[in-house]
Design a protein around this motif. Structure first.
Motif, PDB file in Angstrom:
ATOM      1  N   GLU A 119     -21.790   0.468  -4.372  1.00 16.73           N
ATOM      2  CA  GLU A 119     -22.671  -0.633  -4.105  1.00 16.73           C
ATOM      3  C   GLU A 119     -23.831   0.446  -4.091  1.00 16.73           C
ATOM      4  O   GLU A 119     -25.098  -0.234  -3.956  1.00 16.73           O
ATOM      5  CB  GLU A 119     -22.545  -1.242  -2.413  1.00 16.73           C
ATOM      6  N   SER A 120     -23.774   1.649  -4.109  1.00 14.86           N
ATOM      7  CA  SER A 120     -24.915   3.045  -4.631  1.00 14.86           C
ATOM      8  C   SER A 120     -25.817   2.886  -5.149  1.00 14.86           C
ATOM      9  O   SER A 120     -26.680   3.181  -5.261  1.00 14.86           O
ATOM     10  CB  SER A 120     -24.219   4.003  -4.235  1.00 14.86           C
ATOM     11  N   LEU A 121     -25.566   2.139  -6.487  1.00 13.81           N
ATOM     12  CA  LEU A 121     -26.087   1.318  -6.657  1.00 13.81           C
ATOM     13  C   LEU A 121     -27.010   0.233  -6.785  1.00 13.81           C
ATOM     14  O   LEU A 121     -28.333  -0.016  -7.752  1.00 13.81           O
ATOM     15  CB  LEU A 121     -25.526   1.241  -8.235  1.00 13.81           C
ATOM     16  N   THR A 125     -27.459  -1.768 -13.183  1.00 13.22           N
ATOM     17  CA  THR A 125     -26.094  -2.068 -13.535  1.00 13.22           C
ATOM     18  C   THR A 125     -26.284  -0.162 -13.956  1.00 13.22           C
ATOM     19  O   THR A 125     -27.127   0.286 -14.019  1.00 13.22           O
ATOM     20  CB  THR A 125     -25.867  -2.848 -15.240  1.00 13.22           C
ATOM     21  N   LEU A 126     -24.924   0.485 -14.856  1.00 12.57           N
ATOM     22  CA  LEU A 126     -24.502   1.460 -15.506  1.00 12.57           C
ATOM     23  C   LEU A 126     -25.338   1.416 -17.114  1.00 12.57           C
ATOM     24  O   LEU A 126     -24.985   2.281 -17.813  1.00 12.57           O
ATOM     25  CB  LEU A 126     -23.169   2.008 -15.577  1.00 12.57           C
ATOM     26  N   PRO A 131     -21.531  -2.992 -17.707  1.00 11.91           N
ATOM     27  CA  PRO A 131     -21.557  -3.183 -16.721  1.00 11.91           C
ATOM     28  C   PRO A 131     -21.325  -3.499 -15.018  1.00 11.91           C
ATOM     29  O   PRO A 131     -19.432  -3.100 -15.343  1.00 11.91           O
ATOM     30  CB  PRO A 131     -20.936  -5.521 -16.795  1.00 11.91           C
ATOM     31  N   ILE A 132     -21.554  -3.612 -14.076  1.00 16.72           N
ATOM     32  CA  ILE A 132     -21.317  -3.393 -12.833  1.00 16.72           C
ATOM     33  C   ILE A 132     -20.178  -4.321 -12.387  1.00 16.72           C
ATOM     34  O   ILE A 132     -19.453  -3.196 -11.420  1.00 16.72           O
ATOM     35  CB  ILE A 132     -22.650  -2.931 -11.591  1.00 16.72           C
ATOM     36  N   GLU A 133     -20.379  -5.032 -12.772  1.00 19.89           N
ATOM     37  CA  GLU A 133     -19.202  -6.151 -12.609  1.00 19.89           C
ATOM     38  C   GLU A 133     -17.854  -5.761 -13.065  1.00 19.89           C
ATOM     39  O   GLU A 133     -16.582  -6.135 -12.441  1.00 19.89           O
ATOM     40  CB  GLU A 133     -19.068  -7.864 -13.180  1.00 19.89           C
ATOM     41  N   LEU A 134     -17.977  -4.450 -13.833  1.00 21.51           N
ATOM     42  CA  LEU A 134     -15.865  -4.934 -14.954  1.00 21.51           C
ATOM     43  C   LEU A 134     -16.072  -3.091 -13.900  1.00 21.51           C
ATOM     44  O   LEU A 134     -14.580  -2.033 -14.614  1.00 21.51           O
ATOM     45  CB  LEU A 134     -15.904  -4.066 -16.206  1.00 21.51           C
ATOM     46  N   VAL A 135     -16.616  -2.894 -12.517  1.00 18.49           N
ATOM     47  CA  VAL A 135     -16.175  -1.167 -11.576  1.00 18.49           C
ATOM     48  C   VAL A 135     -15.197  -1.822 -10.956  1.00 18.49           C
ATOM     49  O   VAL A 135     -15.808  -1.976 -10.177  1.00 18.49           O
ATOM     50  CB  VAL A 135     -17.775  -0.419 -12.012  1.00 18.49           C
ATOM     51  N   ILE A 136     -14.391  -0.805 -10.991  1.00 16.61           N
ATOM     52  CA  ILE A 136     -13.437  -1.373  -9.450  1.00 16.61           C
ATOM     53  C   ILE A 136     -13.991   0.574  -8.955  1.00 16.61           C
ATOM     54  O   ILE A 136     -13.590   1.494  -8.952  1.00 16.61           O
ATOM     55  CB  ILE A 136     -11.872  -1.063 -10.017  1.00 16.61           C
TER      56      ILE A 136
END
Length: 189
Positions: A119-121, A125-126, A131-136
């Motif tokens: 959420e701090s982003l 995206t990175l 993609p941020i969707e792939l980050v746990i």
């Protein structure tokens, strides 16, 4: 890694979760083999196989594309590590005679940064390959509901890859288990 593995095992009791899957494989056609490790491999009966690269501590990606875990530079992006492991494991399973010529297993990849906060982003995206969707992240590991939502987000992200409707059968899971957890005994002559 253990914290992420424990959360995944609790949240997905129908799935098999393997830690530290070592492999030796060519990572490009005609290329020499290289050794590698996939931190976590989830074999999910409905969605397929999910290779996860885990990085603890503060994770940084510089504008130049260089990644750091804490102050330690990474030689390869965590996303690239997960992707490389995904392809290597898929190819090894598909090439194993026990797989028997079945279609290759559906392989996905993601990363886990258990000490960070996505959420701090904000909406950022990175990078185009991350993609941020792939980050746990830490919030995704807070409880079973959060972890289940994170896995759902990752599986939805990959749902457009053309590989839907290829569940992992009990036979497939047994074969994968035999390939990854093989017991062998070499006798002296």
């Amino acid at each position: 890694e253990e914290r992420v593995r424990a959360a995944l095992k609790t949240t997905t009791p129908l799935a098999d979760v393997y830690a530290n899957v070592r492999w030796l494989a060519a990572t490009r056609p005609g290329g020499p083999p290289r050794d590698g490790e996939t931190d976590l491999l989830v074999v999910h009966p409905e969605y397929g196989l999910l290779a996860i690269e885990v990085k603890d501590g503060t994770v940084t990606r510089e504008a130049s594309g260089h990644w750091f875990a804490g102050n330690r530079p990474l030689t390869e992006s965590p996303f690239r590590q997960a992707e490389t492991g995904k392809h290597a494991i898929r190819d090894l399973i598909a090439a194993d005679p026990r797989w028997g010529g079945r279609p290759e297993p559906r392989m996905l990849h993601a990363v886990a940064f258990p000490d960070t906060d996505r959420e701090s982003l904000g909406a950022h995206t990175l990078g185009p390959d991350a993609p941020i969707e792939l980050v746990i992240d830490r919030a995704d590991l807070a409880d079973e509901t959060a972890t289940a939502k994170a896995l759902g987000r990752i599986f939805r992200h990959w749902s457009g890859d053309g590989a839907r409707d290829r569940p992992v059968s009990d036979r497939d899971r047994a074969t994968i288990r035999e390939i990854l957890e093989k017991t062998s005994k070499l006798r002296s002559l």
